[in-house]
Design an enzyme around this catalytic site. Sequence first.
Site, PDB file in Angstrom:
ATOM      1  N   GLY A 222      44.858  38.065  39.648  1.00  0.00           N
ATOM      2  CA  GLY A 222      45.306  39.342  39.552  1.00  0.00           C
ATOM      3  C   GLY A 222      44.266  40.362  39.611  1.00  0.00           C
TER       4      GLY A 222
ATOM      5  N   HIS B 108      40.912  40.296  48.054  1.00  0.00           N
ATOM      6  CA  HIS B 108      42.153  39.614  48.033  1.00  0.00           C
ATOM      7  C   HIS B 108      43.096  40.117  48.885  1.00  0.00           C
ATOM      8  CE1 HIS B 108      41.298  39.553  43.522  1.00  0.00           C
ATOM      9  NE2 HIS B 108      41.324  38.364  43.625  1.00  0.00           N
TER      10      HIS B 108
ATOM     11  N   LYS C 144      32.843  34.861  49.007  1.00  0.00           N
ATOM     12  CA  LYS C 144      32.012  35.554  48.154  1.00  0.00           C
ATOM     13  C   LYS C 144      31.664  34.476  47.080  1.00  0.00           C
ATOM     14  CE  LYS C 144      30.395  39.371  46.117  1.00  0.00           C
ATOM     15  NZ  LYS C 144      30.785  39.715  44.698  1.00  0.00           N
ATOM     16  N   ASP C 145      32.403  33.943  46.597  1.00  0.00           N
ATOM     17  CA  ASP C 145      32.369  32.588  45.614  1.00  0.00           C
ATOM     18  C   ASP C 145      32.314  31.292  46.461  1.00  0.00           C
ATOM     19  OD1 ASP C 145      32.458  31.082  43.561  1.00  0.00           O
ATOM     20  OD2 ASP C 145      33.757  31.978  42.561  1.00  0.00           O
TER      21      ASP C 145
ATOM     22  N   LYS D  27      31.369  43.603  48.948  1.00  0.00           N
ATOM     23  CA  LYS D  27      32.292  44.432  48.326  1.00  0.00           C
ATOM     24  C   LYS D  27      32.580  43.610  46.986  1.00  0.00           C
ATOM     25  CE  LYS D  27      34.215  47.085  51.848  1.00  0.00           C
ATOM     26  NZ  LYS D  27      35.383  48.248  52.216  1.00  0.00           N
ATOM     27  N   SER D  28      32.529  44.458  45.908  1.00  0.00           N
ATOM     28  CA  SER D  28      32.964  43.752  44.831  1.00  0.00           C
ATOM     29  C   SER D  28      33.307  44.783  43.848  1.00  0.00           C
ATOM     30  CB  SER D  28      31.568  43.128  44.234  1.00  0.00           C
ATOM     31  OG  SER D  28      31.726  42.986  42.837  1.00  0.00           O
TER      32      SER D  28
END
Length: 281
Positions: free
Chosen positions: A31, A37, A149-150, A184-185
């Site tokens: 979430g 996402h 990104k991960d 982006k984060s």
Amino acid sequence: MQVIETIHEMHQQMIAENKQFKKIGYVPTMGYLHEGHLSLIKKSKSENDITVLSIFVNPLQFGPKEDLSTYPRDFERDYQLALKEGVDYIFYPTVNEMYPTETSVKVMVQSRTDVLCGRSRPGHFDGVATVLVKLFNIIGPNRVYFGLKDAQQVAVVEGLIQDFHFPIELIPVETLREHDGLAKSSRNVFLSEEERKEAPALFKSLQMAKQEMENGEHDIEKIITLMKDYLKSHTSGVVDYIEIYSYPQLEPIQDSTEKIIIALAVKFSKARLIDNIIIQK
Ligand code: PAF
């Protein structure tokens, strides 16, 4: 869009979709959705008949020093974003629904975890793998979407799908970047004005390393030192790690290595940023 809170109902709905030969794309999340996402949802929408989003803050993947209770949550906002993107189902179980009793079996991830961010989070990927086994069995997707990104999580999930024979295609999705290259984060908002100006140096250092490798440099230590020096002279951040491995195995590079990951983590005053690039050898 339907919000489903029970395992039984979710399972029944997915079986019904399956019977109609619908391809199911699945985006697992905890979430507090961000652009990353949304890009996974968009990709799933473009490749499948229906898209399922799960929102579940999984206690099993939090370490004793990581605060589960302060993990950001905003279901109403997530609901609106998912609705806008055209998600078909949100699976939104409670902790009690997912873990009614202490789980009697846990998945233990044996490799790919004692490097990069996993080194400082013992047990984290066991928790991720355990919940994913449950979620994959409940939803039974054809494709599952994860952000690169991960990249370590993607590598672990790749191993899980392969080793446990899940009939699921893993779709790794490229990291979204700002115009200046900064990944982006949601953590970027914690950078000071000055740090935000310095932060694109992270991606630049990765590109520099890629260029060195493409130019034939094989000395990993030399490349890491070059990156460290670059980051030291272009940012006020403190390098947490810079590591280079085979991908997705996350092992030292050998002659047989096909893909290489160059990954880093840098601590700024209020944000620790990670980034990586994956290149063909
Ligand atoms: O990446 C995440 O948000 C979580 O690790 C995941 C994959 C949803 C498992 O809880």
